[in-house]
Design a protein around this motif. Structure first.
Motif, PDB file in Angstrom:
ATOM      1  N   TRP A 224       0.825  -1.198   0.000  1.00  0.00           N
ATOM      2  CA  TRP A 224       0.000   0.000   0.000  1.00  0.00           C
ATOM      3  C   TRP A 224       0.863   1.254   0.000  1.00  0.00           C
ATOM      4  CZ3 TRP A 224      -4.906  -0.919  -1.074  1.00  0.00           C
ATOM      5  CH2 TRP A 224      -5.414  -2.177  -0.805  1.00  0.00           C
ATOM      6  N   ALA A 225       0.277   2.385  -0.327  1.00  0.00           N
ATOM      7  CA  ALA A 225       0.997   3.659  -0.430  1.00  0.00           C
ATOM      8  C   ALA A 225       1.727   4.015   0.870  1.00  0.00           C
ATOM      9  CB  ALA A 225       0.037   4.793  -0.816  1.00  0.00           C
ATOM     10  N   ASN A 226       1.184   3.606   2.004  1.00  0.00           N
ATOM     11  CA  ASN A 226       1.828   3.902   3.288  1.00  0.00           C
ATOM     12  C   ASN A 226       2.862   2.848   3.689  1.00  0.00           C
ATOM     13  OD1 ASN A 226       0.248   1.748   4.088  1.00  0.00           O
ATOM     14  ND2 ASN A 226      -0.721   2.809   5.799  1.00  0.00           N
ATOM     15  N   GLY A 227       3.103   1.852   2.814  1.00  0.00           N
ATOM     16  CA  GLY A 227       4.087   0.811   3.079  1.00  0.00           C
ATOM     17  C   GLY A 227       3.526  -0.452   3.705  1.00  0.00           C
ATOM     18  N   ALA A 228       2.261  -0.445   4.069  1.00  0.00           N
ATOM     19  CA  ALA A 228       1.634  -1.642   4.626  1.00  0.00           C
ATOM     20  C   ALA A 228       1.587  -2.740   3.569  1.00  0.00           C
ATOM     21  CB  ALA A 228       0.227  -1.305   5.109  1.00  0.00           C
ATOM     22  N   LEU A 229       1.510  -3.983   4.034  1.00  0.00           N
ATOM     23  CA  LEU A 229       1.505  -5.140   3.142  1.00  0.00           C
ATOM     24  C   LEU A 229       0.240  -5.961   3.351  1.00  0.00           C
ATOM     25  CD1 LEU A 229       5.172  -6.331   3.795  1.00  0.00           C
ATOM     26  CD2 LEU A 229       4.352  -4.904   1.911  1.00  0.00           C
ATOM     27  N   SER A 230      -0.277  -6.549   2.273  1.00  0.00           N
ATOM     28  CA  SER A 230      -1.432  -7.443   2.332  1.00  0.00           C
ATOM     29  C   SER A 230      -1.236  -8.585   1.355  1.00  0.00           C
ATOM     30  CB  SER A 230      -2.719  -6.721   1.928  1.00  0.00           C
ATOM     31  OG  SER A 230      -3.092  -5.743   2.836  1.00  0.00           O
ATOM     32  N   ILE A 231      -1.769  -9.748   1.729  1.00  0.00           N
ATOM     33  CA  ILE A 231      -1.934 -10.847   0.783  1.00  0.00           C
ATOM     34  C   ILE A 231      -3.410 -11.241   0.803  1.00  0.00           C
ATOM     35  CG2 ILE A 231       0.435 -11.706   0.901  1.00  0.00           C
ATOM     36  CD1 ILE A 231      -0.574 -13.952   2.761  1.00  0.00           C
ATOM     37  N   TYR A 232      -3.901 -11.666  -0.352  1.00  0.00           N
ATOM     38  CA  TYR A 232      -5.305 -12.045  -0.506  1.00  0.00           C
ATOM     39  C   TYR A 232      -5.388 -13.485  -0.998  1.00  0.00           C
ATOM     40  CZ  TYR A 232      -6.498  -7.088  -0.244  1.00  0.00           C
ATOM     41  OH  TYR A 232      -6.667  -5.786   0.164  1.00  0.00           O
ATOM     42  N   PHE A 233      -6.398 -14.202  -0.499  1.00  0.00           N
ATOM     43  CA  PHE A 233      -6.655 -15.579  -0.903  1.00  0.00           C
ATOM     44  C   PHE A 233      -8.134 -15.857  -0.649  1.00  0.00           C
ATOM     45  CE2 PHE A 233      -5.191 -15.343   3.422  1.00  0.00           C
ATOM     46  CZ  PHE A 233      -5.937 -16.265   4.151  1.00  0.00           C
ATOM     47  N   ARG A 234      -8.622 -17.010  -1.087  1.00  0.00           N
ATOM     48  CA  ARG A 234     -10.044 -17.344  -0.956  1.00  0.00           C
ATOM     49  C   ARG A 234     -10.231 -18.562  -0.048  1.00  0.00           C
ATOM     50  NH1 ARG A 234     -13.214 -14.846  -4.885  1.00  0.00           N
ATOM     51  NH2 ARG A 234     -12.025 -14.014  -6.634  1.00  0.00           N
ATOM     52  N   ASP A 235     -11.373 -18.574   0.648  1.00  0.00           N
ATOM     53  CA  ASP A 235     -11.757 -19.787   1.359  1.00  0.00           C
ATOM     54  C   ASP A 235     -12.577 -20.655   0.400  1.00  0.00           C
ATOM     55  OD1 ASP A 235     -14.468 -18.954   1.408  1.00  0.00           O
ATOM     56  OD2 ASP A 235     -14.471 -18.513   3.544  1.00  0.00           O
ATOM     57  N   PRO A 236     -12.961 -21.875   0.793  1.00  0.00           N
ATOM     58  CA  PRO A 236     -13.698 -22.745  -0.131  1.00  0.00           C
ATOM     59  C   PRO A 236     -15.050 -22.201  -0.588  1.00  0.00           C
ATOM     60  CG  PRO A 236     -12.736 -24.048   1.626  1.00  0.00           C
ATOM     61  CD  PRO A 236     -12.534 -22.602   2.003  1.00  0.00           C
ATOM     62  N   ALA A 237     -15.627 -21.244   0.139  1.00  0.00           N
ATOM     63  CA  ALA A 237     -16.900 -20.639  -0.274  1.00  0.00           C
ATOM     64  C   ALA A 237     -16.691 -19.459  -1.220  1.00  0.00           C
ATOM     65  CB  ALA A 237     -17.695 -20.181   0.954  1.00  0.00           C
ATOM     66  N   GLY A 238     -15.435 -19.094  -1.481  1.00  0.00           N
ATOM     67  CA  GLY A 238     -15.144 -17.972  -2.367  1.00  0.00           C
ATOM     68  C   GLY A 238     -14.987 -16.644  -1.665  1.00  0.00           C
ATOM     69  N   ASN A 239     -15.109 -16.627  -0.325  1.00  0.00           N
ATOM     70  CA  ASN A 239     -14.885 -15.390   0.416  1.00  0.00           C
ATOM     71  C   ASN A 239     -13.444 -14.938   0.243  1.00  0.00           C
ATOM     72  OD1 ASN A 239     -17.504 -15.057   1.803  1.00  0.00           O
ATOM     73  ND2 ASN A 239     -16.947 -17.008   2.748  1.00  0.00           N
ATOM     74  N   ILE A 240     -13.244 -13.630   0.138  1.00  0.00           N
ATOM     75  CA  ILE A 240     -11.906 -13.065  -0.026  1.00  0.00           C
ATOM     76  C   ILE A 240     -11.321 -12.792   1.355  1.00  0.00           C
ATOM     77  CG2 ILE A 240     -10.554 -11.142  -0.955  1.00  0.00           C
ATOM     78  CD1 ILE A 240     -11.834 -12.858  -3.119  1.00  0.00           C
ATOM     79  N   LEU A 241     -10.244 -13.485   1.670  1.00  0.00           N
ATOM     80  CA  LEU A 241      -9.563 -13.312   2.942  1.00  0.00           C
ATOM     81  C   LEU A 241      -8.268 -12.549   2.701  1.00  0.00           C
ATOM     82  CD1 LEU A 241     -10.062 -16.901   4.382  1.00  0.00           C
ATOM     83  CD2 LEU A 241     -11.610 -14.935   4.484  1.00  0.00           C
ATOM     84  N   GLU A 242      -7.916 -11.747   3.665  1.00  0.00           N
ATOM     85  CA  GLU A 242      -6.714 -10.918   3.575  1.00  0.00           C
ATOM     86  C   GLU A 242      -5.933 -11.090   4.865  1.00  0.00           C
ATOM     87  OE1 GLU A 242      -5.685  -6.114   3.222  1.00  0.00           O
ATOM     88  OE2 GLU A 242      -7.760  -6.800   3.377  1.00  0.00           O
ATOM     89  N   ILE A 243      -4.636 -11.139   4.743  1.00  0.00           N
ATOM     90  CA  ILE A 243      -3.757 -11.009   5.903  1.00  0.00           C
ATOM     91  C   ILE A 243      -2.956  -9.746   5.648  1.00  0.00           C
ATOM     92  CG2 ILE A 243      -1.940 -12.020   7.313  1.00  0.00           C
ATOM     93  CD1 ILE A 243      -2.853 -14.785   6.344  1.00  0.00           C
ATOM     94  N   ALA A 244      -3.024  -8.824   6.595  1.00  0.00           N
ATOM     95  CA  ALA A 244      -2.412  -7.507   6.401  1.00  0.00           C
ATOM     96  C   ALA A 244      -1.602  -7.107   7.627  1.00  0.00           C
ATOM     97  CB  ALA A 244      -3.493  -6.461   6.145  1.00  0.00           C
ATOM     98  N   THR A 245      -0.628  -6.254   7.391  1.00  0.00           N
ATOM     99  CA  THR A 245       0.116  -5.691   8.512  1.00  0.00           C
ATOM    100  C   THR A 245      -0.699  -4.568   9.146  1.00  0.00           C
ATOM    101  OG1 THR A 245       1.328  -4.243   6.990  1.00  0.00           O
ATOM    102  CG2 THR A 245       2.387  -6.334   7.597  1.00  0.00           C
ATOM    103  N   ARG A 246      -0.528  -4.407  10.440  1.00  0.00           N
ATOM    104  CA  ARG A 246      -1.327  -3.447  11.226  1.00  0.00           C
ATOM    105  C   ARG A 246      -1.225  -2.020  10.701  1.00  0.00           C
ATOM    106  NH1 ARG A 246      -3.915  -2.710  15.960  1.00  0.00           N
ATOM    107  NH2 ARG A 246      -3.503  -0.796  17.128  1.00  0.00           N
TER     108      ARG A 246
END
Length: 132
Positions: free
Chosen positions: A101-123
């Motif tokens: 992200w523009a502020n330097g934060a990081l995220s990764i995105y992936f899906r669960d078996p139902a197709g929901n979009i999950l993200e793991i992000a830095t605080r």
């Protein structure tokens, strides 16, 4: 105020139970494969409801549900984020996007078996300076 619980929806709760417990390592609070899955995340709860059941006014709470993919983000440090990325790939879960992200934060995105979009992000995506 903080969020006590948040909800995602999916029809195949058996697949979602396996994903959230085996892939993400969440602890089950309770599980009814016909209706819901309650999972503990430190001091909050993730509920996965079968939407076709929760729209029926039979549970003593207002009916609810959603159509299409939902989204939630989990918090991790930068070190944890790298480990999560590797663990997800090793477990056959594709990371569908990585964002700096523009502020330097990081995220990764992936899906669960139902197709929901999950993200793991830095605080620091939302709050202050980055953690290691």
């Amino acid at each position: 105020m903080r969020i006590l619980e948040t909800t995602l929806y999916g029809e195949n709760l058996e697949d979602l139970h396996s994903f959230y417990t085996q892939v993400l390592g969440l602890q089950v609070i309770s599980y009814d494969p016909q209706r819901n899955l309650f999972l503990r995340l430190e001091d909050s709860v993730l509920i996965v409801f079968k939407a076709s059941k929760t729209i029926v006014p039979d549970a003593g709470i207002p009916p609810h549900g959603a159509q299409g993919a939902g989204h939630i983000a989990f918090q991790a440090t930068r070190v944890e984020l790298d480990k999560w990325k590797t663990d997800l790939i090793d477990k056959g879960v594709p990371v569908i996007q990585e964002v700096t992200w523009a502020n330097g934060a990081l995220s990764i995105y992936f899906r669960d078996p139902a197709g929901n979009i999950l993200e793991i992000a830095t605080r620091d995506l939302w709050f202050g300076s980055p953690e290691p």
